[in-house]
Every structure is written in C-alpha cells, then in structure tokens.
Design a protein around this motif. Structure first.
Motif, PDB file in Angstrom:
ATOM      1  N   LEU A 156       9.602   1.920   9.502  1.00  0.00           N
ATOM      2  CA  LEU A 156       9.278   0.929   8.467  1.00  0.00           C
ATOM      3  C   LEU A 156       9.629   1.461   7.078  1.00  0.00           C
ATOM      4  O   LEU A 156      10.212   0.753   6.267  1.00  0.00           O
ATOM      5  N   VAL A 157       9.263   2.702   6.828  1.00  0.00           N
ATOM      6  CA  VAL A 157       9.542   3.300   5.514  1.00  0.00           C
ATOM      7  C   VAL A 157      11.049   3.353   5.270  1.00  0.00           C
ATOM      8  O   VAL A 157      11.518   3.024   4.169  1.00  0.00           O
ATOM      9  N   GLN A 158      11.818   3.738   6.288  1.00  0.00           N
ATOM     10  CA  GLN A 158      13.275   3.770   6.124  1.00  0.00           C
ATOM     11  C   GLN A 158      13.814   2.382   5.807  1.00  0.00           C
ATOM     12  O   GLN A 158      14.695   2.221   4.960  1.00  0.00           O
ATOM     13  N   PHE A 159      13.278   1.368   6.483  1.00  0.00           N
ATOM     14  CA  PHE A 159      13.700  -0.010   6.220  1.00  0.00           C
ATOM     15  C   PHE A 159      13.340  -0.417   4.795  1.00  0.00           C
ATOM     16  O   PHE A 159      14.150  -1.011   4.090  1.00  0.00           O
ATOM     17  N   ASN A 164       0.825  -1.209   0.000  1.00  0.00           N
ATOM     18  CA  ASN A 164       0.000   0.000   0.000  1.00  0.00           C
ATOM     19  C   ASN A 164       0.857   1.256   0.000  1.00  0.00           C
ATOM     20  O   ASN A 164       0.541   2.238  -0.665  1.00  0.00           O
ATOM     21  N   TRP A 165       1.957   1.212   0.755  1.00  0.00           N
ATOM     22  CA  TRP A 165       2.860   2.363   0.808  1.00  0.00           C
ATOM     23  C   TRP A 165       3.474   2.636  -0.566  1.00  0.00           C
ATOM     24  O   TRP A 165       3.604   3.795  -0.972  1.00  0.00           O
ATOM     25  N   ASP A 217       6.340   7.398  14.476  1.00  0.00           N
ATOM     26  CA  ASP A 217       7.758   7.037  14.501  1.00  0.00           C
ATOM     27  C   ASP A 217       7.984   5.598  14.030  1.00  0.00           C
ATOM     28  O   ASP A 217       8.974   5.302  13.366  1.00  0.00           O
ATOM     29  N   VAL A 218       7.051   4.718  14.370  1.00  0.00           N
ATOM     30  CA  VAL A 218       7.151   3.327  13.905  1.00  0.00           C
ATOM     31  C   VAL A 218       6.987   3.278  12.387  1.00  0.00           C
ATOM     32  O   VAL A 218       7.740   2.599  11.693  1.00  0.00           O
ATOM     33  N   TRP A 219       6.025   4.009  11.871  1.00  0.00           N
ATOM     34  CA  TRP A 219       5.801   4.050  10.423  1.00  0.00           C
ATOM     35  C   TRP A 219       7.048   4.596   9.713  1.00  0.00           C
ATOM     36  O   TRP A 219       7.474   4.067   8.697  1.00  0.00           O
TER      37      TRP A 219
END
Length: 80
Positions: free
Chosen positions: A32-35, A11-12, A27-29
C-alpha cells in the motif's frame, strides 16, 4: 473498503509506518505504501478527484456521478 484505505493513507501521511493497523500483514502494508508513493497513482488520484468535485467552469462544486461511463456514452444509451 475504499473509505477505510483512504483513512489509512491519511494516517500514514501524518504518522508514517506507525499508522499501520496491527492486524494488517506487513507485506500488504508495504505494498500500500509503495502504491501511495507512486507518482502515477497520485496523479491518477488527483485527476479523478478533480473530475468528481469541480465544475469545469470553476463556479461551483460539481459531483460527477456517472461512474466510468462518459457523458457521450450515456447520451447514446438514452437515444436508443
């Protein structure tokens, strides 16, 4: 949970940060995006997917189900 995270990633890729579920901490999101954007994690993901879903000869789809244990290690366990 891994299926859920995979869906979030899909979805991202389509919607960007608009795909973030409302209940996830920002911050968790962001983590995840950085990963997901890290080339190393993408390469590891592709290598793992190829190991799971492709026959080495390229003739058929092959599902790898031995986990992280190599075939050699499994063979040694059977011999004992």
């Amino acid at each position: 949970m891994s299926d859920q995270v995979s869906r979030w990633k899909g979805n991202w890729k389509e919607k960007g940060d608009e795909a973030k579920p409302k209940w996830i901490d920002p911050d968790v999101w962001k983590g995840l995006v950085q990963f997901w954007q890290d080339p190393k994690s993408e390469k590891k993901s592709n290598n793992s997917r190829n190991a799971r879903y492709h026959d080495l000869d390229g003739k058929d789809i092959y599902k790898h189900r031995s986990g992280q244990t190599s075939y050699k290690a499994r063979a040694r366990k059977r011999v004992r």
